[in-house]
Design an enzyme around this catalytic site. Sequence first.
Site, mmCIF file in Angstrom:
data_model
loop_
_atom_site.group_PDB
_atom_site.id
_atom_site.type_symbol
_atom_site.label_atom_id
_atom_site.label_comp_id
_atom_site.label_asym_id
_atom_site.label_seq_id
_atom_site.Cartn_x
_atom_site.Cartn_y
_atom_site.Cartn_z
ATOM 1 C CE LYS A 255 99.399 5.052 36.216
ATOM 2 N NZ LYS A 255 99.790 6.136 37.037
ATOM 3 N NE ARG A 256 93.214 6.352 29.150
ATOM 4 C CZ ARG A 256 94.159 6.687 28.293
ATOM 5 N NH1 ARG A 256 94.375 5.964 27.220
ATOM 6 N NH2 ARG A 256 94.911 7.745 28.511
#
Length: 489
Positions: A255-256
Amino acid sequence: MSSTIRVRFAPSPTGHLHIGGARTALFNWLYARKNGGQFILRFEDTDQTRNVENAEQKLLRSLAWLGIDWDEGVDVGGPFAPYRQTERLHLYQPFVERLLAEGHAFYCYCSEQELEAERAAQMARGETPKYSGKCRKLSAEQIAQYEAEGRKPVLRFRVPEGQKVVIDDAVRGTVEFETDGIGDFIIARPDGIPMYNFAVVLDDHLMGITHVLRGEEHLSNTPRQVLIYQALGLTAPKFAHISLILNPNRQKMSKRDESIIQFVEQYRELGYLPEAILNFLSLLGWSPEGERELFAREELVEQFTLDRIAKSPAVFDIQKLNWMSTEYMKQASPERVLELAYPHLQASGRIDANQSPETLSSEQREWLLNIAALYKEQLNAASELPALAATFFEADITLEDDARPILAEAHVTQVLSTFAELVRQVDTWTIEAIVALFKQTQTTTGFKGKQLFMPVRIAVSGQTHGRDLNMTIYLLGKDKVLERLAAQL
Ligand code: GLU
């Protein structure tokens, strides 16, 4: 054909719609629309620790923005309402009782520490950790004892030993799992709320889901779900597991990961065209016949079949996304591009933040529309317009480095001063008048082509490249053009 196709998108309301989820929703939607079926939207919110406020609204908004509509769901209702799992708990209870009565489920009183000790011991013996089955056959006394200690049990599914679960996946073909590799898994928490693998089976069954198209990351859940179907004597839907989406470096995304824009909402905010994003997502792991890549929504519906979903992972190709976005921008009307760009023109100070689009004068509006028209085929997203069109909004030009030597050429002063003098004399400022100015400058000075146009372009914009020069000059307006020419003379 027999029964109607019913598919669903079943996100957990834990945040914004991710491109992976959007792709899953899209494939389900395409499959439903292609086959005259129904597309159901269900919120799987039983893991309340992960739920995020407003996430449902955000998910609905992103789907709607993409043009994905649903036939049944929390907002539109439907014959199988409610469509939020936490409102369906009462529907699950009879199934719990059946599993218990038929010996397919049992209460497990093991504490976290006991389970942890069990896992550690298994690993020390070189085994893959798995629930030992310790509470499978508790005596009435043991149960009473645990209850007296105040322990709250979880409900576990009793996984049959020595069997094979065979899944006939529409994308992956036959996939087999040994039940011996699966420990008795938890299907309901101590508070009675079912876990994903259990609730998903009951809802897919109760809602008449015929096909489950979902991400490959769920493939390992599927044998557990199939075992529950079998235990309840229910027919499982047809499964299709769609490949992962890898980042441009062919790595699994976190997600990062900042190498790509991951959330649909971000594309919306940046002023991408939703139909471009939809088209792009459709080709992440699916391909129509032939080489063509640009497809309108209806064409995607027309072309979509499960047998053209790829087994191999899809790689997120940023070049393709940009190319596709620009293709759609070219087709979009200036009105639409301006509408998308407007908040960005405000945010960058190009337009007063208090000036709403409705209060623009017709000249201002016309001017902005012309600017949108001039640049739209260079845009991936409308948020890029303020920077691309900077020259129209800034007082002075910024001379590009490669422009300086050109301005120093001997003939430049003659070209610019002749042109400036002619501009000064113009009465009606039109494209035709500007075309005529260049003709006259050419006749007067004897310079033509690059020698004529380049100095003017640089003087009015500071750049050696740009959009249509006549239009650029027209939109800058007579005063600004004269000022800029004067500044170079
Ligand atoms: N709630 C699950 C998820 O968001 C749904 C998975 C499924 O489609 O079965 O991943």
